[in-house]
Design a protein around this motif. Sequence first.
Motif, PDB file in Angstrom:
ATOM      1  N   VAL A 120       1.444 -16.336 -56.536  1.00  0.00           N
ATOM      2  CA  VAL A 120       2.022 -17.364 -57.570  1.00  0.00           C
ATOM      3  C   VAL A 120       3.042 -16.384 -58.314  1.00  0.00           C
ATOM      4  CG1 VAL A 120       0.046 -18.780 -57.760  1.00  0.00           C
ATOM      5  CG2 VAL A 120       0.026 -16.795 -59.104  1.00  0.00           C
ATOM      6  N   GLY A 121       4.006 -17.177 -58.646  1.00  0.00           N
ATOM      7  CA  GLY A 121       5.001 -16.637 -59.463  1.00  0.00           C
ATOM      8  C   GLY A 121       5.979 -15.459 -58.918  1.00  0.00           C
ATOM      9  N   HIS A 122       6.246 -15.651 -57.622  1.00  0.00           N
ATOM     10  CA  HIS A 122       7.067 -14.867 -56.872  1.00  0.00           C
ATOM     11  C   HIS A 122       8.676 -15.297 -57.450  1.00  0.00           C
ATOM     12  CE1 HIS A 122       9.853 -13.206 -53.957  1.00  0.00           C
ATOM     13  NE2 HIS A 122       8.737 -12.810 -53.385  1.00  0.00           N
ATOM     14  N   SER A 123       9.317 -14.227 -57.664  1.00  0.00           N
ATOM     15  CA  SER A 123      10.483 -14.220 -58.272  1.00  0.00           C
ATOM     16  C   SER A 123      11.440 -15.229 -57.927  1.00  0.00           C
ATOM     17  CB  SER A 123      11.344 -12.781 -58.419  1.00  0.00           C
ATOM     18  OG  SER A 123      11.810 -12.531 -57.196  1.00  0.00           O
ATOM     19  N   GLU A 124      11.297 -15.610 -56.581  1.00  0.00           N
ATOM     20  CA  GLU A 124      12.032 -16.478 -55.783  1.00  0.00           C
ATOM     21  C   GLU A 124      11.921 -17.985 -56.333  1.00  0.00           C
ATOM     22  OE1 GLU A 124      11.847 -15.222 -51.839  1.00  0.00           O
ATOM     23  OE2 GLU A 124      12.950 -13.707 -52.201  1.00  0.00           O
ATOM     24  N   ALA A 134      15.135  -5.379 -56.016  1.00  0.00           N
ATOM     25  CA  ALA A 134      14.851  -4.757 -54.889  1.00  0.00           C
ATOM     26  C   ALA A 134      14.392  -5.553 -53.851  1.00  0.00           C
ATOM     27  CB  ALA A 134      13.667  -3.680 -55.111  1.00  0.00           C
ATOM     28  N   ILE A 135      14.172  -6.672 -53.974  1.00  0.00           N
ATOM     29  CA  ILE A 135      13.772  -7.798 -52.991  1.00  0.00           C
ATOM     30  C   ILE A 135      14.722  -8.201 -52.040  1.00  0.00           C
ATOM     31  CG2 ILE A 135      12.821  -9.951 -52.661  1.00  0.00           C
ATOM     32  CD1 ILE A 135      11.267  -9.789 -55.158  1.00  0.00           C
ATOM     33  N   GLY A 136      14.444  -7.695 -50.745  1.00  0.00           N
ATOM     34  CA  GLY A 136      15.487  -8.113 -49.760  1.00  0.00           C
ATOM     35  C   GLY A 136      16.948  -7.335 -49.842  1.00  0.00           C
ATOM     36  N   GLY A 145       6.096  -4.438 -54.311  1.00  0.00           N
ATOM     37  CA  GLY A 145       7.158  -5.182 -53.594  1.00  0.00           C
ATOM     38  C   GLY A 145       8.513  -4.938 -53.713  1.00  0.00           C
ATOM     39  N   GLY A 146       9.338  -4.816 -52.660  1.00  0.00           N
ATOM     40  CA  GLY A 146      10.592  -4.852 -52.697  1.00  0.00           C
ATOM     41  C   GLY A 146      11.291  -3.671 -51.827  1.00  0.00           C
ATOM     42  N   SER A 147      11.571  -4.244 -50.599  1.00  0.00           N
ATOM     43  CA  SER A 147      12.075  -3.425 -49.472  1.00  0.00           C
ATOM     44  C   SER A 147      11.201  -2.337 -48.985  1.00  0.00           C
ATOM     45  CB  SER A 147      13.598  -2.934 -49.929  1.00  0.00           C
ATOM     46  OG  SER A 147      14.571  -3.996 -50.331  1.00  0.00           O
ATOM     47  N   VAL A 148      10.054  -2.681 -48.976  1.00  0.00           N
ATOM     48  CA  VAL A 148       9.295  -1.687 -48.316  1.00  0.00           C
ATOM     49  C   VAL A 148       9.144  -1.934 -46.728  1.00  0.00           C
ATOM     50  CG1 VAL A 148       6.770  -1.338 -47.859  1.00  0.00           C
ATOM     51  CG2 VAL A 148       7.478  -2.062 -50.258  1.00  0.00           C
ATOM     52  N   LYS A 149       9.547  -0.644 -46.146  1.00  0.00           N
ATOM     53  CA  LYS A 149       9.571  -0.656 -44.587  1.00  0.00           C
ATOM     54  C   LYS A 149       8.699   0.596 -44.266  1.00  0.00           C
ATOM     55  CE  LYS A 149      13.968  -2.407 -44.970  1.00  0.00           C
ATOM     56  NZ  LYS A 149      13.615  -3.804 -45.691  1.00  0.00           N
ATOM     57  N   PRO A 150       8.514   0.472 -42.719  1.00  0.00           N
ATOM     58  CA  PRO A 150       7.553   1.374 -42.114  1.00  0.00           C
ATOM     59  C   PRO A 150       8.205   2.814 -42.546  1.00  0.00           C
ATOM     60  CG  PRO A 150       8.390  -0.227 -40.452  1.00  0.00           C
ATOM     61  CD  PRO A 150       9.002  -0.600 -41.722  1.00  0.00           C
ATOM     62  N   SER A 151       9.609   2.957 -42.882  1.00  0.00           N
ATOM     63  CA  SER A 151      10.055   4.241 -43.122  1.00  0.00           C
ATOM     64  C   SER A 151       9.657   5.003 -44.580  1.00  0.00           C
ATOM     65  CB  SER A 151      11.392   4.300 -42.780  1.00  0.00           C
ATOM     66  OG  SER A 151      12.087   3.462 -43.562  1.00  0.00           O
ATOM     67  N   ASN A 152       9.267   3.822 -45.424  1.00  0.00           N
ATOM     68  CA  ASN A 152       9.260   4.298 -46.750  1.00  0.00           C
ATOM     69  C   ASN A 152       7.662   3.846 -47.310  1.00  0.00           C
ATOM     70  OD1 ASN A 152       9.440   1.800 -47.467  1.00  0.00           O
ATOM     71  ND2 ASN A 152      11.511   1.648 -48.417  1.00  0.00           N
ATOM     72  N   ALA A 153       7.245   3.245 -46.598  1.00  0.00           N
ATOM     73  CA  ALA A 153       5.725   2.802 -47.162  1.00  0.00           C
ATOM     74  C   ALA A 153       4.734   3.984 -47.243  1.00  0.00           C
ATOM     75  CB  ALA A 153       5.125   1.972 -46.097  1.00  0.00           C
ATOM     76  N   ALA A 154       4.687   5.033 -46.766  1.00  0.00           N
ATOM     77  CA  ALA A 154       3.681   6.029 -47.004  1.00  0.00           C
ATOM     78  C   ALA A 154       3.991   6.537 -48.139  1.00  0.00           C
ATOM     79  CB  ALA A 154       3.699   7.056 -45.655  1.00  0.00           C
ATOM     80  N   ASP A 155       5.281   6.944 -48.544  1.00  0.00           N
ATOM     81  CA  ASP A 155       5.566   7.434 -49.729  1.00  0.00           C
ATOM     82  C   ASP A 155       5.464   6.726 -50.870  1.00  0.00           C
ATOM     83  OD1 ASP A 155       6.571   9.784 -48.497  1.00  0.00           O
ATOM     84  OD2 ASP A 155       8.765   9.101 -48.620  1.00  0.00           O
ATOM     85  N   ILE A 156       5.544   5.328 -50.838  1.00  0.00           N
ATOM     86  CA  ILE A 156       5.310   4.263 -51.832  1.00  0.00           C
ATOM     87  C   ILE A 156       3.847   4.347 -52.311  1.00  0.00           C
ATOM     88  CG2 ILE A 156       5.723   1.883 -52.529  1.00  0.00           C
ATOM     89  CD1 ILE A 156       8.299   1.939 -51.049  1.00  0.00           C
ATOM     90  N   PHE A 157       3.218   4.152 -51.109  1.00  0.00           N
ATOM     91  CA  PHE A 157       1.694   3.782 -51.301  1.00  0.00           C
ATOM     92  C   PHE A 157       0.894   5.329 -51.819  1.00  0.00           C
ATOM     93  CE2 PHE A 157       1.735   0.572 -47.638  1.00  0.00           C
ATOM     94  CZ  PHE A 157       2.508  -0.342 -48.351  1.00  0.00           C
ATOM     95  N   ALA A 158       1.587   6.314 -51.838  1.00  0.00           N
ATOM     96  CA  ALA A 158       1.118   7.452 -52.303  1.00  0.00           C
ATOM     97  C   ALA A 158       1.204   7.575 -53.773  1.00  0.00           C
ATOM     98  CB  ALA A 158       1.576   8.699 -51.589  1.00  0.00           C
ATOM     99  N   VAL A 159       2.161   6.786 -54.230  1.00  0.00           N
ATOM    100  CA  VAL A 159       2.334   6.795 -55.991  1.00  0.00           C
ATOM    101  C   VAL A 159       1.220   6.284 -56.620  1.00  0.00           C
ATOM    102  CG1 VAL A 159       3.960   5.757 -57.537  1.00  0.00           C
ATOM    103  CG2 VAL A 159       5.011   6.371 -55.437  1.00  0.00           C
ATOM    104  N   SER A 160       0.883   6.882 -57.862  1.00  0.00           N
ATOM    105  CA  SER A 160      -0.192   6.742 -58.611  1.00  0.00           C
ATOM    106  C   SER A 160      -0.105   5.247 -58.902  1.00  0.00           C
ATOM    107  CB  SER A 160       0.306   7.624 -59.927  1.00  0.00           C
ATOM    108  OG  SER A 160      -0.026   6.685 -60.870  1.00  0.00           O
TER     109      SER A 160
END
Length: 246
Positions: free
Chosen positions: A91-95, A167-169, A206-221
């Motif tokens: 619910v409430g997606h920016s689109e 950052a979305i899309g 959420g916003g341009s998560v890809k296989p190449s950046n996901a691990a770094d983002i998911f490791a963020v506090s």
Amino acid sequence: MPRKLAAGNWKMNGTLGSISEITALSKACPDPACDVLICPPFTAIASFAHAAKGTAISIGAQDCHANASGAHTGDLSAEILVDAGATHIIVGHSERRADHGESDADVNAKAQAAWRAGAVAIICVGETEAERDAGDALKVVSNQMTGSIPDGATAANTVIAYEPVWAIGTGRVPSLEDIAEVHDEMRARLAARFGDDASEMRLLYGGSVKPSNAADIFAVSNVDGGLVGGASLKASDFAGIVNAAG
Ligand code: PEP
């Protein structure tokens, strides 16, 4: 720390034939270390939910009407979506906020509708580029949280997704420090409002998560997973993101 969630938002993409992506995803990730959710177009929910039975994949919806039933041509209630097999409702997606003028009050009512039907509400918040440039990102996100998250939110019935609109899309992603700053602030706001339960409430980026950046983002506090658009459409891409959350 809550178990991570990798949630795919297919938006207005995919047909019934795309069910092969669900089969491929379940084969690629038979025993994922995170929860996995795909939110296809409404018309695919029932068949995808059927195909996902017995796998680690849950199926969700991208929106709902606030009312349970009634004269609302073309709309779908949370009850109808749950009946079709949805376990979560975005619910409430920016689109939707932009395309359909949804206010925080509308989003709040839809989140309560999801709960009423027995679904988990994934409540989206996030600043525009102009708001970030003006130094208002934290204020905007905090205000959206205050207005969009109903009283009664718990770790069991609610997930919050921070999605900077710019950052979305777009292929652009905030720095890891900027993501951490917003997520830490969100966690603090939730703790102030909901007490101990807030530490278990999942906060997705959420916003341009890809296989190449996901691990770094998911490791963020305070990042407990991701809400993923484009990179969730192909099982081969999304499997990389699911595996990064493990
Ligand atoms: C989204 O729509 O929720 C989203 C994050 O899209 P994308 O991953 O394509 O940026």
